[in-house]
Motif scaffolding. Structure first.
Motif, PDB file in Angstrom:
ATOM      1  N   VAL A 532      76.939  53.063 -89.198  1.00  0.00           N
ATOM      2  CA  VAL A 532      78.161  52.335 -88.826  1.00  0.00           C
ATOM      3  C   VAL A 532      78.321  51.148 -89.772  1.00  0.00           C
ATOM      4  N   TRP A 534      80.795  48.039 -90.862  1.00  0.00           N
ATOM      5  CA  TRP A 534      81.856  47.247 -90.244  1.00  0.00           C
ATOM      6  C   TRP A 534      82.660  46.529 -91.328  1.00  0.00           C
ATOM      7  N   SER A 536      85.129  44.514 -90.265  1.00  0.00           N
ATOM      8  CA  SER A 536      85.413  43.246 -89.593  1.00  0.00           C
ATOM      9  C   SER A 536      84.932  43.349 -88.157  1.00  0.00           C
ATOM     10  N   ALA A 537      84.580  42.212 -87.602  1.00  0.00           N
ATOM     11  CA  ALA A 537      84.239  42.141 -86.183  1.00  0.00           C
ATOM     12  C   ALA A 537      84.502  40.721 -85.700  1.00  0.00           C
ATOM     13  N   PRO A 556      78.336  43.413 -83.436  1.00  0.00           N
ATOM     14  CA  PRO A 556      78.358  43.370 -84.906  1.00  0.00           C
ATOM     15  C   PRO A 556      78.624  41.958 -85.411  1.00  0.00           C
ATOM     16  N   HIS A 569      90.179  43.406 -93.407  1.00  0.00           N
ATOM     17  CA  HIS A 569      88.730  43.234 -93.404  1.00  0.00           C
ATOM     18  C   HIS A 569      88.412  41.757 -93.317  1.00  0.00           C
ATOM     19  N   TYR A 572      81.611  41.863 -94.400  1.00  0.00           N
ATOM     20  CA  TYR A 572      81.077  43.218 -94.297  1.00  0.00           C
ATOM     21  C   TYR A 572      79.657  43.199 -93.747  1.00  0.00           C
ATOM     22  N   TYR A 574      76.597  46.257 -91.705  1.00  0.00           N
ATOM     23  CA  TYR A 574      76.366  47.648 -91.309  1.00  0.00           C
ATOM     24  C   TYR A 574      75.176  47.716 -90.362  1.00  0.00           C
ATOM     25  N   GLN A 595      84.853  49.325 -77.405  1.00  0.00           N
ATOM     26  CA  GLN A 595      84.817  47.878 -77.651  1.00  0.00           C
ATOM     27  C   GLN A 595      85.084  47.222 -76.295  1.00  0.00           C
ATOM     28  N   VAL A 605      87.005  45.307 -83.595  1.00  0.00           N
ATOM     29  CA  VAL A 605      86.211  45.738 -84.742  1.00  0.00           C
ATOM     30  C   VAL A 605      87.105  46.555 -85.661  1.00  0.00           C
ATOM     31  N   TYR A 607      86.308  49.443 -88.430  1.00  0.00           N
ATOM     32  CA  TYR A 607      85.267  50.292 -89.007  1.00  0.00           C
ATOM     33  C   TYR A 607      85.562  50.519 -90.484  1.00  0.00           C
ATOM     34  N   ASP A 608      84.560  50.324 -91.284  1.00  0.00           N
ATOM     35  CA  ASP A 608      84.662  50.699 -92.694  1.00  0.00           C
ATOM     36  C   ASP A 608      84.301  52.161 -92.874  1.00  0.00           C
TER      37      ASP A 608
END
Length: 615
Positions: A532, A534, A536-537, A556, A569, A572, A574, A595, A605, A607-608
């Motif tokens: 996973v 991320w 952004s969070a 995250p 974004h 970053y 993960y 979430q 969140v 997801y990247d």
């Protein structure tokens, strides 16, 4: 047709060559003059006349022909902080650094006063060179070792855009990138606009943007990716731009973003404190100085908005070739080119699960992060970044001598390459061949959603994220739960760029996302890995349930309020989630991502990238 393209380029060159200012120092240009008028000082060449307010350290006027490129009563100014910590370098000591036929260079020094915020001295510089249609500026911050603990967060320069009258701008169009190049609300439209529940966002009721929201965050930019931004006019044939020649003074690396243009204003943020920027932290006993810039406040004329924008981008390329500028005064803080180093080498990427992937296009950079940190969270010092060429070679020029960490990252890889203790000296610094062996937790990628590229642009609405209250669209466009079937669903249509809350009939509720996938076989033993990444969070907690069993609950890291601040974004990060193969089913499987924090639209969140790797 090739001849038509050539004709268009020739026509553009004719228009800009006749009317747009010449680049560089034209030998036929008139000498630069400096006129100290007491409360004001005027710098002048044959392209522009720049008036500075000595008491405020500001630019009150940049005259180009018949036009003043600065708003009346809204000068170009530097400022720091906000609220009780707000500060401008007013009452500064003025001095003439240099005055010759080639350059007029002045500075304003504001010393820190005990008890006031930000224990740093601020010195603002302005420099006008022969033949240049615009004025260079930079600022230095200094924290002598006898100053107390302190820090710098928000730190910027703002350029007020002029209006022709109370109904229209001198420059009516914003130009920052291919996605955002529209006509902004006029002064009259802004005066009629209605407030919303978020102070930075207003609702436009008239003009070309009627029915839409307007906000300074509509135009957030990754500065490294554009080189210039500003405003221009189809009607009045003039443009105003921030043009960058170098980037080494910016914090947090090339993926960092911040404000650029907006309605009636142009920003440049040095500390890039929005989207979870890492503030500059200073301690008592630390002797610290840093230079921010120089950059060019560039003015051009003679074409339509698109032609002026193209000229500004061409100008950015010219300024990159000039960097570092020889005329900057402090050679210790800003060494000339001969006292800097060039780092070059070749990067080879080997990914056993993606054999076609290469290092072409990767960012490669040098930074000096604190122990245990990395370039994404480094603000006190300088960073140098470049791109890897098709053959794997890279060159990072104009690096200050010192000891650095070299990092590389690229689309397609979750983690990054790192080489510590890279010593840079004056002149050439070859690294030789660098081998980047990409590590995986599994032996096979069963499925992927997205591309590891540190942003959510490839997902639905990922190229239409720059709208206030954009989250109100989600429950109108998607069902609850969102269902994505690997091998069948399209990430550009079926996977939204952000997972937040779901609104229905005025009620806010969780919005679970389901990933359905089939397995022909399940490994007899071992551990699978859910990857996973991320983009952004913000104030988020995500529960992961596989086939009815909770396998993880993650908070995250990140922050930066990227959803409300209209970005795709922030910072970053993960995570890897271990999954015993006993929890996987032969045939149909269902993974649910929820979430769980929904107390505010900010909770989200992005997801990247997600992938399931099997042992």
């Amino acid at each position: 047709m090739k001849w038509l393209s050539t004709l268009r380029r020739a026509a553009l060159g004719l228009v800009l060559g006749m009317v747009c200012p010449a680049h560089g120092q034209d030998a036929k240009s008139e000498a630069v003059t400096l006129n100290d008028r007491g409360k004001e000082v005027v710098l002048k060449n044959d392209k522009v006349e720049v008036t500075l307010n000595k008491g405020a350290s500001t630019i009150t006027s940049i005259r180009m022909g018949d036009n003043d490129m600065v708003a009346r009563g809204k000068p170009v100014y530097y400022s720091m902080g906000g609220g009780a910590s707000y500060r401008q370098p007013t009452g500064a000591a003025f001095r003439i650094v240099e005055s010759t036929p080639e350059i007029a260079h002045v500075a304003f020094l504001q010393k820190w006063k005990p008890g006031s915020p930000q224990a740093v001295d601020i010195e603002v510089h302005y420099a006008l060179t022969r033949g240049e249609s615009g004025v260079y500026t930079y600022a230095t911050l200094a924290h002598p070792k006898d100053y107390p603990d302190s820090g710098v967060g928000e730190w910027r320069m703002v350029w007020g855009m002029p209006a022709k009258n109370d109904r229209e701008w001198l420059m009516e169009k914003i130009r920052v990138d291919a996605l955002r190049d529209w006509e902004m609300p006029s002064p009259a439209d802004l005066a009629k606009a209605k407030p919303t529940g978020i102070k930075e966002i207003i609702s436009i009721t008239s003009g070309p943007r009627a029915g839409q929201n307007d906000c300074k965050y509509d135009f957030n930019l990754e500065y490294h990716s554009v080189g210039c931004w500003g405003q221009a006019s189809d009607k009045n044939h003039v443009g105003a731009w921030i043009v960058l020649g170098g980037y080494d003074f910016f914090n947090d690396g090339p993926t960092k973003q911040d404000l650029s243009s907006a309605s009636g204003i142009i920003h440049i943020h040095f500390g890039r404190n929005h989207y979870e920027g890492s503030s500059t932290k200073l301690t008592a006993g630390e002797d610290w100085r840093k230079i921010y810039g120089p950059f060019l406040l560039y003015c051009n004329q003679g074409g339509n908005a698109d032609q002026l924008w193209e000229d500004a981008r061409r100008k950015a390329g010219i300024e990159r070739k000039k960097w570092p500028y020889a005329w900057v005064e402090d050679k210790a803080l800003y060494p000339p080119a001969a006292q800097r180093g060039t780092v070059s080498g070749k990067l080879t990427l080997r990914d056993p699960l993606k054999p076609k992937l290469t290092a072409t296009g990767a960012w490669v950079g040098l930074s000096q992060p604190d122990p245990g940190s990395n370039w994404q969270n480094e603000s006190n010092r300088y960073q140098y970044w470049s791109k890897v060429a098709d053959d794997g070679s890279f060159t990072i020029p104009h690096v200050r001598p010192g000891n650095y960490t070299l990092n590389a990252f690229t689309d397609g890889v979750v983690e990054e390459f790192e080489k510590s203790n890279v010593t840079v000296k004056e002149g050439s610094n070859p690294t030789g061949d660098l081998a980047w062996d990409v590590k995986h937790h599994g032996k096979k990628i069963e499925w992927e959603i997205g591309i590891p590229n540190r942003r959510a642009t490839e997902f639905a609405l990922g190229k239409d994220y720059f709208h206030g209250y954009g989250w109100d669209r989600f429950s109108k466009l998607y069902k609850n739960p969102l269902v994505y079937t690997t091998g069948k669903s399209d990430p550009a249509k079926d996977w939204n760029y952000v997972q937040g809350a779901y609104s229905k009939n005025g009620k806010v509720m969780p919005w679970p996302w389901e990933i359905h996938f089939d397995l022909n076989e399940v490994p007899a033993s071992g551990t699978a890995t859910l990857v996973v990444a991320w983009a952004s969070a913000e104030s988020a907690r995500v529960d992961f349930d596989l086939n009815g069993d909770k396998i993880a609950s993650l908070n995250p890291t990140g922050g930066g309020n990227a959803l409300l601040r209209e970005s795709v974004h922030a910072k970053y990060s993960y995570d890897y989630i271990d999954i015993p193969v006993s929890k996987l089913h032969r045939g149909a499987n269902r993974l649910v991502l929820t979430q769980t924090r929904n107390q505010s639209p900010a909770c989200h969140v992005m997801y990247d990238y997600l992938a399931l790797e099997l042992p």
